[in-house]
Design an enzyme around this catalytic site. Sequence first.
Site, PDB file in Angstrom:
ATOM      1  N   THR A   8       0.855  -1.193   0.000  1.00 25.53           N
ATOM      2  CA  THR A   8       0.000   0.000   0.000  1.00 25.53           C
ATOM      3  C   THR A   8       0.892   1.245   0.000  1.00 25.53           C
ATOM      4  O   THR A   8       1.987   1.241   0.557  1.00 25.53           O
ATOM      5  CB  THR A   8      -0.938   0.031   1.216  1.00 25.53           C
ATOM      6  OG1 THR A   8      -0.190   0.255   2.417  1.00 25.53           O
ATOM      7  CG2 THR A   8      -1.714  -1.280   1.340  1.00 25.53           C
ATOM      8  N   GLY A   9       0.406   2.294  -0.635  1.00 27.16           N
ATOM      9  CA  GLY A   9       1.204   3.511  -0.726  1.00 27.16           C
ATOM     10  C   GLY A   9       2.487   3.300  -1.500  1.00 27.16           C
ATOM     11  O   GLY A   9       3.556   3.775  -1.116  1.00 27.16           O
ATOM     12  N   ALA A  10       2.383   2.605  -2.651  1.00 23.49           N
ATOM     13  CA  ALA A  10       3.574   2.168  -3.378  1.00 23.49           C
ATOM     14  C   ALA A  10       4.010   3.122  -4.484  1.00 23.49           C
ATOM     15  O   ALA A  10       5.005   2.849  -5.157  1.00 23.49           O
ATOM     16  CB  ALA A  10       3.320   0.783  -3.989  1.00 23.49           C
ATOM     17  N   SER A  12       5.127   6.258  -4.341  1.00 29.83           N
ATOM     18  CA  SER A  12       6.172   7.237  -4.060  1.00 29.83           C
ATOM     19  C   SER A  12       6.876   6.890  -2.758  1.00 29.83           C
ATOM     20  O   SER A  12       6.461   5.974  -2.033  1.00 29.83           O
ATOM     21  CB  SER A  12       5.585   8.658  -3.967  1.00 29.83           C
ATOM     22  OG  SER A  12       4.679   8.751  -2.874  1.00 29.83           O
ATOM     23  N   GLY A  13       7.940   7.627  -2.454  1.00 24.85           N
ATOM     24  CA  GLY A  13       8.622   7.500  -1.188  1.00 24.85           C
ATOM     25  C   GLY A  13       9.141   6.111  -0.889  1.00 24.85           C
ATOM     26  O   GLY A  13       9.690   5.424  -1.761  1.00 24.85           O
ATOM     27  N   ILE A  14       8.969   5.674   0.361  1.00 28.59           N
ATOM     28  CA  ILE A  14       9.500   4.394   0.810  1.00 28.59           C
ATOM     29  C   ILE A  14       8.846   3.236   0.059  1.00 28.59           C
ATOM     30  O   ILE A  14       9.509   2.264  -0.298  1.00 28.59           O
ATOM     31  CB  ILE A  14       9.296   4.244   2.330  1.00 28.59           C
ATOM     32  CG1 ILE A  14      10.124   5.297   3.066  1.00 28.59           C
ATOM     33  CG2 ILE A  14       9.684   2.852   2.808  1.00 28.59           C
ATOM     34  CD1 ILE A  14       9.777   5.435   4.524  1.00 28.59           C
ATOM     35  N   GLY A  15       7.528   3.342  -0.198  1.00 31.28           N
ATOM     36  CA  GLY A  15       6.840   2.279  -0.920  1.00 31.28           C
ATOM     37  C   GLY A  15       7.407   2.063  -2.305  1.00 31.28           C
ATOM     38  O   GLY A  15       7.631   0.924  -2.738  1.00 31.28           O
ATOM     39  N   SER A 171       7.061   4.108  12.974  1.00 28.78           N
ATOM     40  CA  SER A 171       7.838   5.343  13.050  1.00 28.78           C
ATOM     41  C   SER A 171       8.532   5.437  14.397  1.00 28.78           C
ATOM     42  O   SER A 171       8.082   4.839  15.384  1.00 28.78           O
ATOM     43  CB  SER A 171       6.913   6.555  12.868  1.00 28.78           C
ATOM     44  OG  SER A 171       7.579   7.763  13.159  1.00 28.78           O
ATOM     45  N   TYR A 193      -0.783  11.252  14.594  1.00 25.13           N
ATOM     46  CA  TYR A 193       0.189  10.437  13.845  1.00 25.13           C
ATOM     47  C   TYR A 193       0.949   9.522  14.802  1.00 25.13           C
ATOM     48  O   TYR A 193       1.047   8.310  14.577  1.00 25.13           O
ATOM     49  CB  TYR A 193       1.155  11.336  13.087  1.00 25.13           C
ATOM     50  CG  TYR A 193       2.169  10.574  12.259  1.00 25.13           C
ATOM     51  CD1 TYR A 193       1.828  10.079  11.002  1.00 25.13           C
ATOM     52  CD2 TYR A 193       3.459  10.347  12.726  1.00 25.13           C
ATOM     53  CE1 TYR A 193       2.750   9.372  10.239  1.00 25.13           C
ATOM     54  CE2 TYR A 193       4.384   9.643  11.980  1.00 25.13           C
ATOM     55  CZ  TYR A 193       4.026   9.165  10.728  1.00 25.13           C
ATOM     56  OH  TYR A 193       4.938   8.459   9.980  1.00 25.13           O
TER      57      TYR A 193
END
Length: 340
Positions: A8-10, A12-15, A171, A193
């Site tokens: 999931t969330g793939a 951009s960024g870490i994904g 986190s 968060y």
Amino acid sequence: MEKVVIITGANSGIGRALCERLLAEDVRLRLCLACRNAQRAEAARSALLTSHPEARVDLLQLDVGSVRSVLAAARELKARYKSIDFLYLNAGIMPNPHVDVKAFFKGLFSRKAVNMFATAEGLLTQKDRPNSDGLQEVFATNLFGHFVLVRELEPLLCQAGRTSRVVWTSSSNARRAAFSIEDIQHRNGTEPYSSSKYASDMLSVALNRRKNGQGLFSSVVCPGLVMTNLTYGILPSFFWTFIMPIMWLIRIFTNTFTLTPHNGAESLHWLFLQTPESLDPRAKYHSLTSGLGANYTEPRPMDIDDKMCEVFYEKLLQLEKDVRRNLPDLNQHQRNDLCS
């Protein structure tokens, strides 16, 4: 047999960095990018296929902040795949972050500078709001939507003779002090968060207690301090222009500043290579980077209370029932034989 990996969330960024690293490790796997923004997901898929033209990369429309979207996506996944090997729960939000500027500059030139950057403790707050399901937006996106997704996908994750893995992107900001078992959605606090990430730590422990015997293993990772769209949104751009040289300098003396998504994905990639039985279910696996740029993973114990984990899991089950009652048109199609 090919491995099926859902992230999931793939887009951009870490994904996105994890996708690159997994395909570099094993181009034969079946990779599914589960993203909210279809256009960005397609762009990410095109880029991955450019560097790995023989790869199999699927797309899935998924907004983990919407229970309806989660249920629809789970239905699609069950139609596509017979089993799932890895489910990376990476999507997350930090809306409207507010920085205490006075505390920032005070901490910047103190002995607590590294800890301040790494955890944002005493520095960062956010304003949350209810979403269309009546849930707090950060809680729904960072935790509850993923919880419902795991529940819906249990028929593909819990199968006799197979092991499957769930990996939560947590986190260093996941602090017990920000979480209240009496207010699991963090309606009354200013650190949603941090609360949601601590909640994911607890949920991972609870899943292991309940599901290891059925072949489902859960792990938690901390990517370190990574510069992504989420991170850059915390401070104005001119602040980062000033701060970045300092951060690169600090990394010479600490290993928590991974800074790049590639480095931040280290622990997520490392877990892909491990046997689940060898892992500590109560550890958080940290991505770390030395001053010379060498990446490595280190397990660190989590500040977790087993009884509170169980109470929290039961509260999530009850909340799931309550939310489903408000979705009667979907309920008739979504009752599965979950492995309980």
